[in-house]
Scaffold this active site. Structure first.
Site, PDB file in Angstrom:
ATOM      1  N   LYS A 101      38.946  40.811  34.863  1.00  0.00           N
ATOM      2  CA  LYS A 101      40.700  39.213  34.706  1.00  0.00           C
ATOM      3  C   LYS A 101      40.063  38.843  36.100  1.00  0.00           C
ATOM      4  CE  LYS A 101      44.016  37.416  31.844  1.00  0.00           C
ATOM      5  NZ  LYS A 101      43.693  37.809  30.760  1.00  0.00           N
TER       6      LYS A 101
HETATM    7  N1  GLU Z   1      42.804  35.376  28.126  1.00  0.00           N
HETATM    8  C1  GLU Z   1      42.814  35.783  26.949  1.00  0.00           C
HETATM    9  C2  GLU Z   1      43.090  37.420  27.326  1.00  0.00           C
HETATM   10  O1  GLU Z   1      44.300  37.701  28.229  1.00  0.00           O
HETATM   11  C3  GLU Z   1      41.520  35.377  26.700  1.00  0.00           C
HETATM   12  C4  GLU Z   1      39.674  36.414  26.917  1.00  0.00           C
HETATM   13  C5  GLU Z   1      38.462  36.172  26.066  1.00  0.00           C
HETATM   14  O2  GLU Z   1      38.507  35.463  25.715  1.00  0.00           O
HETATM   15  O3  GLU Z   1      37.448  36.635  27.223  1.00  0.00           O
HETATM   16  O4  GLU Z   1      43.362  37.480  26.105  1.00  0.00           O
END
Ligand code: GLU
Length: 435
Positions: free
Chosen positions: A125
Protein backbone atom coordinates in the site's frame (compact mmCIF):
# COMPACT_ATOMS: atom_id res chain seq x y z
CA UNK A 1 30.48 20.09 7.83
CA UNK A 2 27.22 22.00 7.40
CA UNK A 3 24.70 21.35 10.12
CA UNK A 4 21.66 19.31 9.17
CA UNK A 5 18.65 21.60 8.91
CA UNK A 6 15.82 20.62 11.16
CA UNK A 7 12.91 19.09 9.26
CA UNK A 8 9.77 21.16 8.89
CA UNK A 9 6.93 19.65 10.88
CA UNK A 10 4.39 20.20 8.08
CA UNK A 11 3.29 16.89 6.52
CA UNK A 12 5.87 14.83 8.39
CA UNK A 13 4.85 11.39 9.71
CA UNK A 14 5.28 10.92 13.42
CA UNK A 15 5.18 7.18 14.07
CA UNK A 16 3.23 7.93 17.18
CA UNK A 17 1.03 5.08 18.34
CA UNK A 18 -0.96 7.27 20.72
CA UNK A 19 -2.47 9.24 17.87
CA UNK A 20 -5.16 6.59 17.63
CA UNK A 21 -7.32 5.27 20.39
CA UNK A 22 -6.14 1.69 20.65
CA UNK A 23 -9.46 0.51 19.20
CA UNK A 24 -9.02 2.71 16.17
CA UNK A 25 -5.44 1.84 15.28
CA UNK A 26 -5.85 -0.06 11.98
CA UNK A 27 -2.64 -2.01 12.53
CA UNK A 28 -3.90 -3.25 15.90
CA UNK A 29 -7.25 -4.07 14.27
CA UNK A 30 -5.51 -6.16 11.60
CA UNK A 31 -3.19 -7.85 14.12
CA UNK A 32 -5.90 -8.92 16.54
CA UNK A 33 -7.77 -10.70 13.72
CA UNK A 34 -4.49 -12.15 12.46
CA UNK A 35 -3.62 -13.48 15.93
CA UNK A 36 -6.98 -15.18 16.34
CA UNK A 37 -6.70 -16.92 12.97
CA UNK A 38 -3.05 -17.85 13.59
CA UNK A 39 -4.04 -19.45 16.88
CA UNK A 40 -6.84 -21.48 15.28
CA UNK A 41 -4.45 -22.55 12.50
CA UNK A 42 -1.84 -23.45 15.11
CA UNK A 43 0.70 -21.49 13.06
CA UNK A 44 4.31 -22.38 13.89
CA UNK A 45 6.22 -19.61 15.76
CA UNK A 46 8.69 -18.87 12.93
CA UNK A 47 6.06 -18.21 10.27
CA UNK A 48 3.94 -16.37 12.82
CA UNK A 49 6.85 -13.99 13.44
CA UNK A 50 7.49 -13.47 9.72
CA UNK A 51 3.84 -12.71 8.95
CA UNK A 52 3.56 -10.19 11.80
CA UNK A 53 6.14 -7.96 10.10
CA UNK A 54 6.15 -6.01 6.86
CA UNK A 55 9.01 -6.75 4.46
CA UNK A 56 9.78 -3.12 3.70
CA UNK A 57 8.56 0.31 4.81
CA UNK A 58 9.66 3.34 2.81
CA UNK A 59 9.09 6.90 4.00
CA UNK A 60 10.10 9.59 1.57
CA UNK A 61 9.92 13.37 1.66
CA UNK A 62 8.70 14.76 -1.63
CA UNK A 63 9.43 18.35 -2.69
CA UNK A 64 6.80 19.81 -5.00
CA UNK A 65 6.73 23.21 -6.70
CA UNK A 66 3.31 24.61 -5.88
CA UNK A 67 1.35 26.90 -8.20
CA UNK A 68 2.21 29.93 -6.03
CA UNK A 69 5.91 29.41 -6.74
CA UNK A 70 6.73 28.02 -3.29
CA UNK A 71 8.20 24.60 -2.59
CA UNK A 72 6.18 22.35 -0.31
CA UNK A 73 7.49 19.05 1.12
CA UNK A 74 5.04 16.15 1.38
CA UNK A 75 5.49 12.83 3.15
CA UNK A 76 5.07 9.72 1.01
CA UNK A 77 4.91 6.13 2.22
CA UNK A 78 5.09 2.77 0.46
CA UNK A 79 4.88 -0.44 2.47
CA UNK A 80 5.53 -3.88 0.97
CA UNK A 81 4.00 -6.25 3.47
CA UNK A 82 4.58 -9.67 1.95
CA UNK A 83 5.73 -10.78 -1.51
CA UNK A 84 5.97 -14.54 -1.01
CA UNK A 85 3.10 -15.29 -3.41
CA UNK A 86 4.04 -12.77 -6.12
CA UNK A 87 4.65 -9.07 -6.83
CA UNK A 88 3.49 -6.65 -4.16
CA UNK A 89 0.07 -5.26 -5.09
CA UNK A 90 -1.92 -2.41 -3.67
CA UNK A 91 -3.24 1.07 -4.15
CA UNK A 92 -1.92 4.52 -3.32
CA UNK A 93 -4.07 6.91 -1.31
CA UNK A 94 -3.79 10.67 -1.06
CA UNK A 95 -5.23 11.84 2.24
CA UNK A 96 -4.60 14.31 5.04
CA UNK A 97 -4.68 11.61 7.71
CA UNK A 98 -2.53 8.90 6.11
CA UNK A 99 0.21 7.55 8.38
CA UNK A 100 2.65 4.68 8.60
CA UNK A 101 0.54 2.45 10.87
CA UNK A 102 -2.47 2.80 8.62
CA UNK A 103 -0.52 2.12 5.42
CA UNK A 104 1.15 -0.92 7.01
CA UNK A 105 -2.25 -2.31 8.04
CA UNK A 106 -3.63 -1.66 4.57
CA UNK A 107 -0.60 -3.41 3.02
CA UNK A 108 -1.19 -6.44 5.26
CA UNK A 109 -4.87 -6.43 4.31
CA UNK A 110 -3.84 -6.46 0.62
CA UNK A 111 -1.70 -9.53 1.35
CA UNK A 112 -4.63 -11.38 2.91
CA UNK A 113 -7.06 -10.08 0.26
CA UNK A 114 -4.99 -11.37 -2.67
CA UNK A 115 -4.63 -14.71 -0.90
CA UNK A 116 -8.38 -15.02 -0.13
CA UNK A 117 -9.22 -14.76 -3.83
CA UNK A 118 -6.10 -16.77 -4.67
CA UNK A 119 -4.48 -14.41 -7.16
CA UNK A 120 -0.67 -14.56 -7.43
CA UNK A 121 0.21 -11.31 -5.69
CA UNK A 122 1.62 -10.18 -2.38
CA UNK A 123 0.37 -7.09 -0.59
CA UNK A 124 1.44 -3.46 -0.55
CA UNK A 125 0.00 0.00 0.00
CA UNK A 126 1.10 3.56 -0.53
CA UNK A 127 0.04 6.88 0.85
CA UNK A 128 0.87 10.54 0.54
CA UNK A 129 -0.10 13.01 3.26
CA UNK A 130 -1.80 15.79 1.36
CA UNK A 131 -5.12 17.51 0.86
CA UNK A 132 -5.89 16.54 -2.75
CA UNK A 133 -9.29 18.26 -2.78
CA UNK A 134 -7.52 21.62 -2.44
CA UNK A 135 -4.69 20.98 -4.91
CA UNK A 136 -4.63 21.88 -8.60
CA UNK A 137 -4.24 19.28 -11.35
CA UNK A 138 -0.71 20.53 -11.98
CA UNK A 139 0.26 20.20 -8.32
CA UNK A 140 -1.21 16.70 -8.17
CA UNK A 141 0.69 15.70 -11.31
CA UNK A 142 4.02 16.97 -9.96
CA UNK A 143 3.38 15.27 -6.61
CA UNK A 144 2.42 11.96 -8.25
CA UNK A 145 5.44 11.94 -10.56
CA UNK A 146 7.94 12.88 -7.84
CA UNK A 147 6.47 10.28 -5.46
CA UNK A 148 6.77 7.68 -8.25
CA UNK A 149 10.39 8.67 -8.87
CA UNK A 150 11.18 8.43 -5.17
CA UNK A 151 9.92 4.84 -4.85
CA UNK A 152 11.09 3.75 -8.32
CA UNK A 153 13.43 1.08 -6.90
CA UNK A 154 10.53 -0.99 -5.59
CA UNK A 155 8.22 -0.49 -8.61
CA UNK A 156 7.97 -2.88 -11.54
CA UNK A 157 5.58 -5.44 -13.03
CA UNK A 158 7.49 -8.23 -11.25
CA UNK A 159 8.05 -6.44 -7.96
CA UNK A 160 5.50 -3.81 -6.96
CA UNK A 161 2.37 -2.78 -8.86
CA UNK A 162 0.32 0.18 -7.55
CA UNK A 163 -3.34 0.98 -8.27
CA UNK A 164 -5.89 3.63 -7.32
CA UNK A 165 -7.24 3.96 -3.78
CA UNK A 166 -8.84 6.77 -1.75
CA UNK A 167 -8.58 10.09 -3.72
CA UNK A 168 -6.46 8.66 -6.55
CA UNK A 169 -7.74 7.77 -10.00
CA UNK A 170 -7.00 6.60 -13.56
CA UNK A 171 -5.35 9.86 -14.50
CA UNK A 172 -2.78 9.52 -11.71
CA UNK A 173 -2.13 5.91 -12.73
CA UNK A 174 -1.34 7.24 -16.23
CA UNK A 175 1.25 9.62 -14.72
CA UNK A 176 2.78 6.77 -12.70
CA UNK A 177 3.00 4.58 -15.81
CA UNK A 178 4.56 7.41 -17.82
CA UNK A 179 7.09 8.38 -15.13
CA UNK A 180 8.21 4.76 -14.67
CA UNK A 181 8.37 4.17 -18.44
CA UNK A 182 10.50 7.28 -19.01
CA UNK A 183 12.92 6.09 -16.30
CA UNK A 184 13.39 2.61 -17.76
CA UNK A 185 13.41 3.81 -21.34
CA UNK A 186 10.41 1.97 -22.76
CA UNK A 187 6.67 1.76 -22.22
CA UNK A 188 5.74 -0.59 -19.37
CA UNK A 189 1.96 -0.78 -19.03
CA UNK A 190 1.96 -3.57 -16.43
CA UNK A 191 3.72 -1.44 -13.76
CA UNK A 192 0.40 -0.07 -12.54
CA UNK A 193 -3.28 -1.07 -12.77
CA UNK A 194 -6.47 0.94 -12.83
CA UNK A 195 -5.15 2.86 -15.86
CA UNK A 196 -7.32 4.44 -18.54
CA UNK A 197 -8.57 1.77 -20.99
CA UNK A 198 -6.90 3.63 -23.88
CA UNK A 199 -3.43 2.89 -22.46
CA UNK A 200 -3.65 -0.69 -21.24
CA UNK A 201 -6.36 -0.45 -18.59
CA UNK A 202 -8.91 -3.24 -18.35
CA UNK A 203 -12.54 -2.95 -19.26
CA UNK A 204 -14.59 -3.41 -16.09
CA UNK A 205 -11.81 -2.31 -13.71
CA UNK A 206 -13.53 0.90 -12.64
CA UNK A 207 -16.67 -0.96 -11.57
CA UNK A 208 -14.87 -4.06 -10.27
CA UNK A 209 -14.85 -3.35 -6.53
CA UNK A 210 -18.53 -2.39 -6.52
CA UNK A 211 -19.36 -5.40 -8.68
CA UNK A 212 -17.59 -7.66 -6.19
CA UNK A 213 -19.56 -6.06 -3.33
CA UNK A 214 -22.81 -6.66 -5.23
CA UNK A 215 -21.89 -10.32 -5.84
CA UNK A 216 -21.04 -10.81 -2.14
CA UNK A 217 -24.33 -9.23 -1.03
CA UNK A 218 -26.23 -11.61 -3.33
CA UNK A 219 -24.32 -14.63 -2.01
CA UNK A 220 -24.91 -13.53 1.60
CA UNK A 221 -28.65 -13.02 1.06
CA UNK A 222 -28.94 -16.40 -0.69
CA UNK A 223 -27.11 -18.05 2.21
CA UNK A 224 -29.52 -16.46 4.72
CA UNK A 225 -32.55 -17.36 2.59
CA UNK A 226 -33.43 -13.69 2.01
CA UNK A 227 -34.66 -12.44 -1.39
CA UNK A 228 -32.51 -10.00 -3.34
CA UNK A 229 -35.50 -8.31 -4.95
CA UNK A 230 -36.76 -5.65 -2.56
CA UNK A 231 -33.92 -6.10 -0.03
CA UNK A 232 -33.32 -2.73 1.63
CA UNK A 233 -29.77 -1.38 1.54
CA UNK A 234 -27.94 1.55 3.15
CA UNK A 235 -24.63 2.50 1.54
CA UNK A 236 -22.10 4.64 3.38
CA UNK A 237 -19.72 6.43 1.00
CA UNK A 238 -20.45 7.52 -2.56
CA UNK A 239 -17.03 7.37 -4.18
CA UNK A 240 -16.13 4.73 -6.73
CA UNK A 241 -16.93 1.78 -4.45
CA UNK A 242 -20.10 3.10 -2.79
CA UNK A 243 -21.73 4.55 -5.89
CA UNK A 244 -21.07 1.50 -8.10
CA UNK A 245 -22.18 -0.92 -5.33
CA UNK A 246 -25.42 1.05 -4.92
CA UNK A 247 -26.00 1.23 -8.66
CA UNK A 248 -25.40 -2.48 -9.30
CA UNK A 249 -27.46 -3.55 -6.26
CA UNK A 250 -30.34 -1.35 -7.47
CA UNK A 251 -30.06 -3.01 -10.90
CA UNK A 252 -30.39 -6.39 -9.15
CA UNK A 253 -33.70 -5.23 -7.62
CA UNK A 254 -32.53 -4.07 -4.16
CA UNK A 255 -34.03 -0.91 -2.71
CA UNK A 256 -31.29 1.60 -1.83
CA UNK A 257 -32.83 3.58 1.03
CA UNK A 258 -29.79 5.58 2.15
CA UNK A 259 -26.54 6.92 0.72
CA UNK A 260 -23.88 9.26 2.10
CA UNK A 261 -20.64 11.07 1.42
CA UNK A 262 -18.36 13.39 3.39
CA UNK A 263 -21.03 16.13 3.26
CA UNK A 264 -23.76 14.06 4.96
CA UNK A 265 -26.22 11.16 4.63
CA UNK A 266 -29.55 11.00 2.78
CA UNK A 267 -32.50 8.71 3.47
CA UNK A 268 -35.61 7.86 1.49
CA UNK A 269 -37.60 4.82 2.70
CA UNK A 270 -39.29 4.59 -0.71
CA UNK A 271 -35.91 4.12 -2.35
CA UNK A 272 -33.31 6.46 -3.85
CA UNK A 273 -32.88 6.67 -7.63
CA UNK A 274 -29.16 5.84 -7.64
CA UNK A 275 -28.57 6.84 -11.27
CA UNK A 276 -30.08 10.23 -10.46
CA UNK A 277 -27.86 10.63 -7.37
CA UNK A 278 -24.77 9.69 -9.45
CA UNK A 279 -25.75 12.32 -12.05
CA UNK A 280 -26.20 14.85 -9.22
CA UNK A 281 -22.71 14.15 -7.87
CA UNK A 282 -21.20 14.29 -11.38
CA UNK A 283 -22.58 17.84 -11.58
CA UNK A 284 -22.09 19.10 -8.01
CA UNK A 285 -19.10 16.91 -6.91
CA UNK A 286 -20.86 16.11 -3.59
CA UNK A 287 -24.31 15.02 -2.38
CA UNK A 288 -24.78 18.25 -0.43
CA UNK A 289 -28.00 19.94 -1.55
CA UNK A 290 -29.63 16.71 -2.81
CA UNK A 291 -33.36 17.20 -2.34
CA UNK A 292 -34.87 13.84 -3.31
CA UNK A 293 -34.17 12.32 0.12
CA UNK A 294 -34.09 13.55 3.71
CA UNK A 295 -30.77 14.46 5.24
CA UNK A 296 -29.85 12.34 8.27
CA UNK A 297 -26.64 11.91 10.25
CA UNK A 298 -24.05 9.26 9.50
CA UNK A 299 -24.81 7.60 12.83
CA UNK A 300 -28.48 7.41 11.84
CA UNK A 301 -27.54 5.80 8.52
CA UNK A 302 -25.52 3.14 10.32
CA UNK A 303 -28.44 2.38 12.65
CA UNK A 304 -31.14 2.17 9.95
CA UNK A 305 -33.48 -0.82 9.99
CA UNK A 306 -32.29 -2.30 6.69
CA UNK A 307 -31.44 -5.75 5.38
CA UNK A 308 -27.95 -4.77 4.22
CA UNK A 309 -25.44 -2.13 5.31
CA UNK A 310 -22.52 -1.43 2.97
CA UNK A 311 -19.79 0.67 4.64
CA UNK A 312 -17.83 1.85 1.60
CA UNK A 313 -15.91 4.87 2.90
CA UNK A 314 -13.00 4.80 5.33
CA UNK A 315 -11.80 2.84 8.37
CA UNK A 316 -13.32 2.74 11.86
CA UNK A 317 -16.93 3.65 11.15
CA UNK A 318 -18.35 0.68 13.09
CA UNK A 319 -16.92 0.75 16.60
CA UNK A 320 -17.89 -0.30 20.14
CA UNK A 321 -19.70 3.04 20.36
CA UNK A 322 -22.26 2.30 17.63
CA UNK A 323 -22.14 -1.47 16.89
CA UNK A 324 -25.01 -2.15 19.29
CA UNK A 325 -27.25 0.27 17.33
CA UNK A 326 -26.92 -1.70 14.10
CA UNK A 327 -30.12 -3.31 12.86
CA UNK A 328 -28.89 -4.56 9.46
CA UNK A 329 -28.85 -8.33 9.02
CA UNK A 330 -25.91 -8.25 6.63
CA UNK A 331 -22.85 -5.98 6.59
CA UNK A 332 -20.81 -6.12 3.40
CA UNK A 333 -17.55 -4.21 3.84
CA UNK A 334 -16.80 -2.26 0.68
CA UNK A 335 -14.14 -0.19 2.49
CA UNK A 336 -10.93 -1.50 4.03
CA UNK A 337 -11.16 -1.80 7.81
CA UNK A 338 -14.58 -0.19 8.42
CA UNK A 339 -15.18 -2.30 11.55
CA UNK A 340 -12.89 -2.20 14.57
CA UNK A 341 -11.80 -5.54 16.02
CA UNK A 342 -13.54 -4.74 19.31
CA UNK A 343 -16.83 -4.20 17.45
CA UNK A 344 -16.65 -7.70 15.86
CA UNK A 345 -17.76 -9.35 19.09
CA UNK A 346 -20.81 -7.08 19.42
CA UNK A 347 -21.88 -7.82 15.84
CA UNK A 348 -21.39 -11.56 16.43
CA UNK A 349 -23.54 -11.40 19.53
CA UNK A 350 -26.27 -9.62 17.59
CA UNK A 351 -26.10 -12.29 14.87
CA UNK A 352 -25.13 -9.86 12.08
CA UNK A 353 -23.69 -11.70 9.06
CA UNK A 354 -20.52 -9.76 8.14
CA UNK A 355 -18.81 -10.24 4.78
CA UNK A 356 -15.31 -9.00 5.72
CA UNK A 357 -13.39 -6.39 3.72
CA UNK A 358 -10.65 -8.77 2.56
CA UNK A 359 -13.33 -10.77 0.74
CA UNK A 360 -16.07 -8.20 0.07
CA UNK A 361 -13.90 -5.60 -1.67
CA UNK A 362 -11.50 -8.00 -3.40
CA UNK A 363 -13.20 -7.46 -6.77
CA UNK A 364 -10.99 -4.42 -7.45
CA UNK A 365 -7.67 -6.17 -7.05
CA UNK A 366 -9.02 -9.23 -8.88
CA UNK A 367 -9.64 -7.14 -12.00
CA UNK A 368 -6.29 -5.43 -11.39
CA UNK A 369 -4.83 -8.92 -11.73
CA UNK A 370 -6.75 -9.36 -15.01
CA UNK A 371 -5.37 -6.01 -16.18
CA UNK A 372 -1.79 -7.04 -15.35
CA UNK A 373 -2.30 -10.37 -17.17
CA UNK A 374 -3.74 -8.58 -20.23
CA UNK A 375 -0.89 -6.03 -20.28
CA UNK A 376 1.75 -8.74 -20.04
CA UNK A 377 0.08 -10.83 -22.71
CA UNK A 378 -0.71 -7.85 -24.92
CA UNK A 379 -4.12 -9.36 -25.52
CA UNK A 380 -7.28 -7.69 -24.23
CA UNK A 381 -10.55 -9.24 -23.13
CA UNK A 382 -14.12 -8.09 -23.63
CA UNK A 383 -15.97 -6.59 -20.66
CA UNK A 384 -18.19 -9.66 -20.58
CA UNK A 385 -15.17 -11.97 -20.19
CA UNK A 386 -13.78 -9.74 -17.40
CA UNK A 387 -17.13 -9.71 -15.55
CA UNK A 388 -17.67 -13.46 -15.96
CA UNK A 389 -14.19 -14.29 -14.63
CA UNK A 390 -14.65 -11.85 -11.76
CA UNK A 391 -17.95 -13.47 -10.84
CA UNK A 392 -16.41 -16.92 -10.86
CA UNK A 393 -13.60 -15.85 -8.53
CA UNK A 394 -15.84 -13.88 -6.14
CA UNK A 395 -18.50 -16.57 -5.84
CA UNK A 396 -15.95 -19.37 -5.39
CA UNK A 397 -14.04 -17.36 -2.79
CA UNK A 398 -17.22 -16.49 -0.88
CA UNK A 399 -18.22 -20.16 -0.83
CA UNK A 400 -14.73 -21.28 0.25
CA UNK A 401 -14.81 -18.84 3.18
CA UNK A 402 -18.37 -19.81 4.09
CA UNK A 403 -17.47 -23.49 4.11
CA UNK A 404 -14.47 -22.87 6.35
CA UNK A 405 -16.59 -20.76 8.70
CA UNK A 406 -19.09 -23.62 9.07
CA UNK A 407 -16.35 -26.20 9.48
CA UNK A 408 -14.59 -24.29 12.26
CA UNK A 409 -17.71 -22.62 13.68
CA UNK A 410 -16.17 -19.17 13.30
CA UNK A 411 -17.47 -16.00 11.68
CA UNK A 412 -16.74 -15.10 8.05
CA UNK A 413 -13.93 -12.72 9.01
CA UNK A 414 -11.99 -15.28 11.00
CA UNK A 415 -12.56 -17.85 8.24
CA UNK A 416 -11.28 -15.42 5.58
CA UNK A 417 -8.14 -14.74 7.64
CA UNK A 418 -7.64 -18.47 8.21
CA UNK A 419 -7.91 -19.20 4.48
CA UNK A 420 -5.55 -16.43 3.43
CA UNK A 421 -2.97 -16.89 6.19
CA UNK A 422 -2.82 -20.62 5.52
CA UNK A 423 -2.18 -19.93 1.80
CA UNK A 424 0.62 -17.43 2.56
CA UNK A 425 2.08 -19.73 5.24
CA UNK A 426 2.11 -22.70 2.84
CA UNK A 427 4.24 -20.73 0.37
CA UNK A 428 6.64 -19.70 3.15
CA UNK A 429 7.03 -23.33 4.19
CA UNK A 430 7.68 -24.40 0.59
CA UNK A 431 10.14 -21.59 -0.09
CA UNK A 432 11.95 -21.89 3.25
CA UNK A 433 14.14 -19.23 4.82
CA UNK A 434 16.92 -18.16 2.45
CA UNK A 435 20.21 -17.58 4.21
N1 GLU B 1 -7.11 -0.01 -3.67
C1 GLU B 1 -7.84 -1.22 -3.97
C2 GLU B 1 -7.93 -2.09 -2.74
O1 GLU B 1 -7.78 -1.65 -1.62
C3 GLU B 1 -7.30 -1.94 -5.20
C4 GLU B 1 -5.89 -2.37 -5.11
C5 GLU B 1 -5.33 -2.93 -6.41
O2 GLU B 1 -6.08 -3.08 -7.36
O3 GLU B 1 -4.13 -3.18 -6.44
O4 GLU B 1 -8.23 -3.25 -2.84
Amino acid sequence: MASVPSLPTHNIVHPDKDRFLQEENPFEAMMSRFDRAAELLDLEPGIYKVLRHPEKQITTYIPVMMDNGEVEVFTGIRVLYNTSRGPAKGGIRFDKNVNLDEVTALAAWMTWKCAVVNIPFGGAKGGVICDPINMSVGELERLTRRYTASIIQTLGPDSDVPAPDVNTNERMMAWIMDTYSMRVGHTVTAVVTGKPVEMGGSLGRREATGRGVMLCVKEALAHLGMPVKGATVAVQGFGNVGSVSADLLAKEGCKIVAISDRTGAWHNPKGIDVADAIAYVAKHKVLEGYTKATQISNEELIALDVDVLVPAALENVITTKNASTIRAKVICEGANGPTTAAADAILDEKGVFVVPDILANAGGVTVSYFEWVQDRGGYFWTEQVVNDRLKEIMVNSFQAVLQLSKQHKVNMRTAAYMLSISRVATVHRLRGIYA
